[in-house]
Scaffold this motif. Structure first.
Motif, short mmCIF file in Angstrom:
data_model
loop_
_atom_site.label_atom_id
_atom_site.label_comp_id
_atom_site.label_asym_id
_atom_site.label_seq_id
_atom_site.Cartn_x
_atom_site.Cartn_y
_atom_site.Cartn_z
N VAL A 60 -25.24 38.88 87.98
CA VAL A 60 -24.58 38.69 89.43
C VAL A 60 -24.31 37.18 89.67
N ASP A 61 -23.16 37.12 90.13
CA ASP A 61 -22.54 35.83 90.83
C ASP A 61 -23.60 34.86 91.91
N ALA A 62 -24.67 34.26 91.24
CA ALA A 62 -25.28 33.55 92.24
C ALA A 62 -24.82 32.19 92.90
N PRO A 63 -25.11 31.67 93.84
CA PRO A 63 -26.14 32.16 94.73
C PRO A 63 -25.57 33.22 95.65
N ILE A 64 -26.32 34.32 95.91
CA ILE A 64 -26.02 35.57 96.37
C ILE A 64 -27.17 36.34 96.95
N VAL A 65 -27.39 36.81 98.11
CA VAL A 65 -28.38 37.74 98.42
C VAL A 65 -28.47 39.21 97.71
N VAL A 66 -29.66 39.47 97.18
CA VAL A 66 -29.59 40.77 96.34
C VAL A 66 -30.89 41.23 96.79
N THR A 67 -30.90 42.97 96.52
CA THR A 67 -32.14 43.50 96.86
C THR A 67 -32.38 44.48 95.36
N VAL A 68 -33.51 44.15 94.99
CA VAL A 68 -33.63 44.77 93.63
C VAL A 68 -35.20 45.28 93.41
N LYS A 123 -32.48 35.58 98.67
CA LYS A 123 -31.34 34.85 97.92
C LYS A 123 -31.43 34.60 96.60
N LEU A 124 -30.66 34.79 95.72
CA LEU A 124 -30.74 34.86 94.35
C LEU A 124 -29.97 33.65 93.91
N GLU A 125 -30.75 32.26 93.25
CA GLU A 125 -30.18 31.26 92.78
C GLU A 125 -30.78 31.14 91.45
N VAL A 126 -29.98 30.16 90.90
CA VAL A 126 -30.20 29.83 89.39
C VAL A 126 -30.55 28.47 89.17
N PHE A 127 -31.60 28.12 88.89
CA PHE A 127 -32.25 26.63 88.64
C PHE A 127 -32.95 26.46 87.32
N ASP A 128 -32.02 25.47 86.74
CA ASP A 128 -32.43 25.07 85.34
C ASP A 128 -32.38 26.36 84.56
N GLY A 129 -31.22 27.02 84.64
CA GLY A 129 -31.12 28.13 83.89
C GLY A 129 -31.91 29.42 84.01
N VAL A 130 -32.77 29.41 85.21
CA VAL A 130 -33.70 30.20 85.48
C VAL A 130 -33.39 31.09 86.94
N ALA A 131 -33.12 32.34 86.62
CA ALA A 131 -33.08 32.98 87.87
C ALA A 131 -34.15 33.35 88.92
N GLN A 132 -33.97 32.91 90.08
CA GLN A 132 -35.28 32.77 90.99
C GLN A 132 -34.87 33.34 92.47
N ILE A 133 -35.93 33.77 93.26
CA ILE A 133 -35.70 34.15 94.81
C ILE A 133 -36.80 33.19 95.25
N VAL A 134 -36.50 32.35 96.00
CA VAL A 134 -37.41 31.42 96.87
C VAL A 134 -37.74 32.12 98.04
#
Length: 696
Positions: A60-68, A123-134
């Motif tokens: 998935v092309d982050a940053p983007i809102v995802v529901t999973v 909102k899915l973001e990638v931080f230091d190579g790690v996918a995360q939702i804050v």
């Protein structure tokens, strides 16, 4: 009908009665003009978030809102203050982290038990190579997946108000919608395939995709039409009330005007004759005239005004013409006097400058009926100004006078007919929203012999060339205006002050060639400078925009507008209209300071392309928006929550026709659709209309 229908009580109750809205939230919402459930319903979402379920966040092309859907793997509480609490989860193909700040671990362990599955959305973001939702927006059990909307509306917010608060409040407000009879013409509903009002509101608040958020979406069009229809119904009721109000029958055969026509060096245009006929017909009717005469710059409104004033005198009464400035009032007076006096009519001017004995003399003559036509500034409003028999009041440059003022002027003659004139072409949509209560006459052709004006753009770098050309023109006996944007040098805006330009031009062209006029000058000095220019004793008039409206010097053929990019289109058009009034070729130079902004460039190019004031006004509306075109301070501009004056001008025109037609069939709004329309007026808070119905 003077109290609000009971069915609407729930929509006008306390905002705090809505689910999830406490005193603090209500206070914050009031900053957005949301003060009751009805206001919240008219606060439509402006965008939406796609929350459809995806099987994995991989690729998935982050940053983007995802529901999973995820399985909870483990918890990592915050190691120290200010550090985040992390929950490690896994979807069908990838691992990710849910991150929380200042979180309570007991709450998170209960919400997200290890080994269980949850649906999370955020909102899915990638931080230091790690996918995360804050701080995910939603975390629900798989059974409750349906509680997350597939497409979630996004509302405008203010401090202290969240999307969830608004969504809860709106959901509750929607349950309070009354069962209302249809107020829109059934054939329009059918043609547009619109749903009823309650359904349209519900649809607008629960969009299924971005398409439903567009202004063209049927539900939004329907709601916009409701607002426009209520507004036009109010104007139509005002028009009906003024038509009901008895006027004075002022019949005349037009003999006095015919006498004056013989002394004129030109013939009236067909548009002028048509306007005079429409106005004369109104004056001869037993009801009171409320008419707008709209003409482009130089279309010859003054001639129409003269005919109207003479007709009032011929019918045995008096006429008054009011201009927004001293200069204009005196100019109208000087312009009309030689003509009306040939018909034996007495004309006088009254401005704030008339004092003492002089003023007393004029007022006595006016109240005795010895003065037939009075020309003045708003000084004619003062209580001691009494007419013997005022038949018609003409207001020139209507946009400078509010609605209240024109009513006050009409009241001078108790039942005098009112004609409002403007040389500021107004786009149709704005004319409908501002002057929908008036009947309109349009002057759409220029008098014969008017020459087209050549308009050119010149960069300020070529200023010396411009001054040189001006010197040659003056030597040939031509006259020119030089318009400056500011009077005093301002550090913020590096524009040449009128004072400085005056000195500079005088140094080049000669002491007795240049005159100066600006707003800060004492009136007597201003008039003297104008008089010298009009008489041809000065060849160049350096001025601020005080000459924008109405100044008429047929020999002036050159208009230089300095820093033209700083003016609005309507103003540029008005200024250019000061030349091209005689039979000689005229030029308008737009001096601009490069680099031009996109809008600045577009404005000047439109000026170069066309002299059609109505097209210019339409472009101006598109560039600046309605509030700025008319001037936000104007009393006439309605504020709509959903409709938009520029975008919905076609709907506005339909609304006007429909409102007038409904009142023709049902003047008291007592029929089935009339009663529904009353409900709409209450709903849209059109108090003025409600007062008119109650009285009527």
């Amino acid at each position: 009908m003077s109290s609000r229908p009971e069915a609407l009580f729930p929509l006008f109750s306390d905002l705090k009665s809505l689910d999830g809205i406490g005193p603090k939230t209500a206070e914050n919402l009031a900053r957005m003009d949301v003060e009751k459930p009805r206001d919240l319903l008219f606060l439509l979402p402006f965008s939406g978030i796609d929350r459809r379920l995806v099987s994995t966040v991989r690729g998935v092309d982050a940053p983007i809102v995802v529901t999973v859907e995820v399985e909870i793997q483990s918890h990592q509480p915050a190691r120290s203050r200010g550090r985040p609490y992390r929950v490690f989860v896994r979807d069908a193909e990838a691992e990710l982290q849910l991150v929380f700040f200042h979180a309570r671990s007991d709450y998170l362990e209960k919400q997200l038990p290890v080994g269980e599955r949850r649906i999370v959305s955020g909102k899915l973001e990638v931080f230091d190579g790690v996918a995360q939702i804050v701080h995910p927006d939603h975390m629900v059990t798989v059974e409750n997946a349906a509680t997350i909307p597939e497409f979630e509306p996004v509302y405008p917010l203010t401090q202290g108000v969240t999307q969830k608060m608004i969504a809860r409040g709106v959901a509750d407000a929607l349950t309070r919608l009354p069962v209302a009879a249809e107020w829109i013409d059934p054939s329009l509903i059918k043609e547009r395939k619109w749903s009823d009002w309650a359904q349209a509101l519900t649809t607008a608040h629960s969009p299924k995709s971005a398409r439903d958020l567009a202004a063209e979406a049927p539900a939004r069009q329907r709601l916009a039409y409701d607002e426009l229809f209520a507004h036009q119904l109010t104007l139509a009721l005002a028009r009906q009330a003024s038509r009901k109000s008895a006027g004075i029958v002022s019949k005349s055969a037009g003999n006095l005007f015919a006498k004056v026509l013989q002394t004129l060096p030109f013939k009236p245009t067909n548009a002028q004759l048509r306007a005079i006929a429409e106005i004369s017909e109104d004056m001869a009717a037993p009801t009171r005239m409320n008419r707008l005469l709209q003409g482009d710059v130089g279309a010859g409104k003054t001639l129409v005004a003269m005919a109207v004033l003479l007709n009032a005198v011929e019918a045995g009464g008096q006429g008054v013409m009011m201009a927004p400035t001293e200069i204009l009032a005196r100019q109208h007076f000087e312009g009309l006097r030689p003509y009306v006096e040939t018909a034996g009519v007495v004309i006088e001017v009254l401005t704030g400058r008339d004092k003492g004995q002089e003023r007393k003399r004029k007022l006595e003559a006016l109240s005795k009926g010895d003065i037939h036509i009075l020309v003045g500034t708003h000084a004619v409003f003062q209580d001691d100004v009494v007419f013997q028999d005022l038949r018609v009041a003409i207001v020139d440059e209507q946009h400078r006078f509010g609605v209240e003022q024109r009513a006050k002027l009409g009241a001078k003659g108790r039942r005098a007919d009112v004609l409002v004139m403007t040389a500021t072409p107004i786009p149709r949509s704005l004319a409908l929203s501002q002057y929908g209560d008036l009947d309109v006459s349009i002057l759409d052709e220029k008098p014969a012999g008017r020459q087209p004006i050549t308009t050119a753009m010149v960069s300020t770098g070529r200023l010396d060339e411009v001054v040189n050309s001006l010197r040659k023109a003056v030597a040939e006996g031509k006259q020119a205006y030089w318009v400056c944007p500011l009077v005093e040098e301002s550090e913020v805006v590096d524009m040449t002050a009128a004072e400085d330009r005056f000195k500079a031009l005088r140094a080049v062209l000669g002491e007795d060639v240049v005159a100066l006029v600006h707003g800060q000058m004492p009136p007597a000095e201003k008039d003297k400078a104008m008089a010298q220019f009009i008489a041809g004793e000065r060849s160049v008039l350096v001025a601020t925009t005080v000459i924008e409206v109405g100044v008429d010097v047929p020999n002036a053929t050159i208009m230089v507008i300095e820093r033209a990019e700083s003016f609005g289109l309507a103003q540029l058009h008005q200024l250019r209209g000061r030349v091209g009034r005689g039979s000689a070729k005229s030029t308008c130079l737009l001096l601009y300071q490069p680099p031009l902004s996109e809008t600045g460039k577009r404005r000047l190019e439109i000026m170069r392309e066309t002299e059609d004031g109505f097209r210019i006004a339409q472009e101006d509306l598109e560039i600046r928006g309605a509030g700025d075109v008319i001037g936000t301070a104007q009393s006439g501009l309605p504020r709509f929550a959903i409709a938009d004056l520029e975008r919905d001008s076609a709907l506005m025109a339909i609304a006007q026709r429909d409102a007038r037609a409904l009142l023709t069939r049902d003047p008291d709004l007592t029929g089935e659709r009339g009663r529904a329309a009353r409900m709409l007026l209450w709903l849209m808070e059109q108090d003025k209309a409600i007062r008119l119905i109650s009285v009527g």
